[in-house]
Design a protein around this motif. Structure first.
Motif, PDB file in Angstrom:
ATOM      1  N   HIS A  94      35.060  22.579 -41.052  1.00  0.00           N
ATOM      2  CA  HIS A  94      33.945  23.122 -41.748  1.00  0.00           C
ATOM      3  C   HIS A  94      32.652  23.240 -41.195  1.00  0.00           C
ATOM      4  N   GLU A 111      29.242  19.765 -38.662  1.00  0.00           N
ATOM      5  CA  GLU A 111      30.683  19.977 -38.497  1.00  0.00           C
ATOM      6  C   GLU A 111      31.633  19.056 -39.283  1.00  0.00           C
ATOM      7  N   LYS A 128      28.732  24.157 -41.221  1.00  0.00           N
ATOM      8  CA  LYS A 128      27.467  24.817 -41.807  1.00  0.00           C
ATOM      9  C   LYS A 128      26.496  25.414 -40.743  1.00  0.00           C
ATOM     10  N   ASP A 161      29.624  29.671 -45.448  1.00  0.00           N
ATOM     11  CA  ASP A 161      30.135  28.574 -44.203  1.00  0.00           C
ATOM     12  C   ASP A 161      31.373  29.087 -43.426  1.00  0.00           C
ATOM     13  N   THR A 214      29.163  25.666 -53.066  1.00  0.00           N
ATOM     14  CA  THR A 214      28.468  25.155 -51.772  1.00  0.00           C
ATOM     15  C   THR A 214      29.181  25.512 -50.595  1.00  0.00           C
ATOM     16  N   TRP A 215      30.083  26.053 -50.502  1.00  0.00           N
ATOM     17  CA  TRP A 215      30.565  26.661 -49.121  1.00  0.00           C
ATOM     18  C   TRP A 215      30.365  28.063 -48.703  1.00  0.00           C
ATOM     19  N   ASP A 269      22.858  27.648 -39.942  1.00  0.00           N
ATOM     20  CA  ASP A 269      21.530  28.130 -40.113  1.00  0.00           C
ATOM     21  C   ASP A 269      21.348  29.412 -39.218  1.00  0.00           C
TER      22      ASP A 269
END
Length: 380
Positions: free
Chosen positions: A330, A341, A332, A317, A313-314, A334
């Motif tokens: 970390h 964050e 995410k 990223d 799922t990372w 788009d």
């Protein structure tokens, strides 16, 4: 960012920064926090290092680690460091030393690695340089400096310096504005505060944006940067992304494009350490806005786009170390928008200098404080 500077930054209140900037103390793309989507554990991979700065994996799974004082270690798969001889002399002063490291995409054929470092000159001057050498076991041979920041100056701060291979084999080098010379980030006859693009042998690509201009250095790719201590290729686009230290506030993520001006020190989302305004404001025609900025500053360091299978799922990223607040950020995304964050490794309470992905798909993180360690994040 110097330790004294970020300590001063902590002492200044967010309220004071907000008032000075006349804007809310939030990021440009104010992103919500999110829960970690993967369950992981933190395992020590190597220890006993002195201020590790840069990391790069060799094709056989060994890990190269630079130590700021000027040493290069090669760490075996079982986590045992061994000293590599033949490294260049460095100006281990202030933020300077042995810094970034990269492995040639054709290493299996040519054995080349690349080191960025603060190269001393006569009379106490120094500058960011990049050297290429062949690695044979634990020895560097045929070392040659293939690029030098010009001119060398008396300053021990803001060197950059990450080195990253693009998919086309060109080499990107990030530099700093050398602190006392920040106005030169706008001067194309200086290589301060610039992204540099060269061929792997040090020659200049003829499609660089300023080739042929008498008023510009031909190796410059983009300009108007402060102090870029993180760089990575975005796998979704094949394009370079960088992060850079602002002053008090205004740390940035950028996606530098050919010939573009990223504003420093004319525009910035931060203020000086005294609280004074820097430049003309936050925007100006002809100058680019960052993908994202932080206010207050986090002191960003190494950065990684994750592409492995260990944490599904990372994938895609972005991960960026924070020196100031001692966590792994970390992010995410788009496209170029920061969606969320998440702070990882806060409990470790260590300054994070670099983050890389191993051939095993795990994430390796360098702590440069205390007993310098490399840890890895692996699924539970």
């Amino acid at each position: 960012m110097k330790r004294s500077n970020w300590m001063m930054g902590i002492a200044l209140s967010v309220m004071a920064v907000t008032a000075a900037c006349n804007k809310p103390a939030t990021s440009q793309n104010a992103a919500p926090a999110a829960e970690a989507t993967e369950s992981f554990e933190v395992v020590t991979y190597a220890e006993g290092l002195e201020q590790p700065w840069g990391m790069a994996f060799l094709p056989d799974g060994r890990l190269l680690v630079t130590e700021k004082a000027g040493r290069l270690q090669v760490i075996s798969k079982d986590g045992k460091p061994k000293l590599v001889s033949g490294t260049p002399a460095v100006a281990n002063d202030g933020q300077g030393g042995l810094l970034g490291v990269a492995v040639d995409p054709d290493f299996a054929q040519n054995q080349y690695i690349y080191l960025s470092f603060s190269e001393p000159g006569e009379g106490g001057v120094a500058g960011t340089s990049v050297a290429r050498a062949k690695l044979s076991g634990q020895v560097l041979t045929d070392l040659k400096v293939i690029w030098q920041q010009s001119p060398k100056v008396k300053s021990n701060n803001h060197w950059g310096s990450r080195i990253v291979f693009a998919p086309d084999g060109k080499l990107f080098i990030t530099t700093g504005d050398r602190a006392s010379f920040r106005e030169k980030a706008q001067d194309l006859t200086y290589t301060f505060g610039k992204v540099i693009r060269i061929n792997s042998d040090g020659t200049i690509p003829q499609d660089n944006p300023f080739v042929g201009r008498s008023d510009a250095k031909p190796e410059i790719w983009s300009y108007g940067h402060r102090n870029m201590q993180g760089a990575a290729i975005n796998p979704a686009t094949g394009k370079l992304w960088t992060n850079e230290h602002g002053a008090q506030g205004g740390d940035e993520i950028n996606a530098p494009e050919a010939g573009k001006n990223y504003g420093w020190p004319v525009i910035t989302w931060g203020v000086d350490y005294s609280g004074a305004r820097i430049g003309e404001g936050t925007t100006k025609s002809g100058m680019e806005q960052p993908v994202h900025y932080w206010n207050p500053s986090i002191a960003p360091s190494g950065m990684l786009f994750y592409t492995g299978d260990a944490f599904p799922t990372w994938k895609g990223d972005l991960f960026i170390g924070s020196l100031k607040f001692q966590y792994l950020n970390h992010i995410k995304l788009d496209g170029t928008k920061v969606v969320s964050e998440t702070k990882l490794l806060e409990d470790e309470a260590e300054r994070i200098r670099d983050v890389v992905q191993g051939p095993d798909g795990l994430i390796y993180v360098a702590y440069d404080s205390g007993d310098g360690r490399i840890v890895r994040l692996q699924p539970k």
